[in-house]
Design a protein around this motif. Structure first.
Motif, short mmCIF file in Angstrom:
data_model
loop_
_atom_site.label_atom_id
_atom_site.label_comp_id
_atom_site.label_asym_id
_atom_site.label_seq_id
_atom_site.Cartn_x
_atom_site.Cartn_y
_atom_site.Cartn_z
N LEU A 192 0.75 -1.21 -0.23
CA LEU A 192 0.11 -0.14 -0.07
C LEU A 192 0.73 1.32 -0.01
N LEU A 193 0.40 2.09 -0.84
CA LEU A 193 1.13 3.55 -1.03
C LEU A 193 0.37 4.58 -0.77
N THR A 194 0.89 5.32 0.52
CA THR A 194 0.20 6.61 0.97
C THR A 194 0.43 7.44 -0.22
N SER A 195 -0.21 8.70 -0.12
CA SER A 195 -0.12 10.13 -1.07
C SER A 195 1.56 10.27 -1.20
N GLU A 196 2.39 10.34 -0.05
CA GLU A 196 3.56 10.68 -0.08
C GLU A 196 4.36 9.39 -0.82
N MET A 197 4.04 8.27 -0.24
CA MET A 197 4.64 7.22 -1.25
C MET A 197 4.50 7.09 -2.53
N GLN A 198 3.31 7.61 -3.07
CA GLN A 198 2.98 7.49 -4.47
C GLN A 198 3.81 8.57 -5.03
N ARG A 199 4.33 9.68 -4.37
CA ARG A 199 4.92 10.78 -5.07
C ARG A 199 6.55 10.20 -5.21
N GLU A 200 6.90 9.60 -4.16
CA GLU A 200 8.25 8.90 -4.41
C GLU A 200 8.38 7.76 -5.57
#
Length: 158
Positions: A129-137
């Motif tokens: 699972l990727l949070t918003s911040e993880m998605q940007r990374e």
């Protein structure tokens, strides 16, 4: 672009409902494959979905001009199949849901590039699972050019 993915679970309805919760979407029955299947819809503009089949289901090729079908009777504990999915929730919210379900989950950094929450549905099926911040990374680092550069720096044998 990923449109949908299928996984198997001991409790397909429950797993589909939790995945839909991560997305802010909805889980519904999915009868085309076989009895007991569910589908989690993200409710996004891409119609992203995850089909969840009973654990002992396997897909079979149909003869002639017919669709593939689901057949029950095959079970294994683990599978190589996994997906990385976006969530609208925070890391703390995801970890709280995982704790509530009794599913192992932890934050991991993949190759010093992007973070994921490694979640094990029913203790056997990995979903990242990727949070918003993880998605940007993820979007900043996971490109064809970056992948080629990584392979050039550390060649692998085919």
């Amino acid at each position: 672009m990923l449109f949908h993915l299928s996984i198997a679970a001991h409790e397909p309805r429950h797993v589909a409902e939790v995945i839909a919760e991560f997305w802010g979407g909805e889980a519904l029955p999915f009868p085309p494959v076989c009895e007991g299947c569910w589908i989690a819809f993200a409710g996004d503009e891409r119609a992203t979905a995850m089909e969840v089949y009973p654990i002992d289901t396997r897909l079979k090729e149909a003869d002639g001009d017919a669709d593939a079908y689901g057949e029950r009777g095959h079970e294994g504990r683990y599978t190589a199949t996994h997906a990385a999915i976006a969530t609208i929730l925070s890391q703390d919210e995801v970890l709280a849901i995982a704790a509530r379900e009794g599913w192992p989950a932890k934050y991991r950094k993949r190759g010093d590039q992007f973070g994921v929450i490694e979640l094990w549905i029913e203790g056997r099926q990995m979903i990242e699972l990727l949070t918003s911040e993880m998605q940007r990374e993820y979007f900043a680092t996971t490109t064809i050019a970056n992948w080629k550069a990584m392979l050039a720096a550390e060649p692998v044998s085919a």
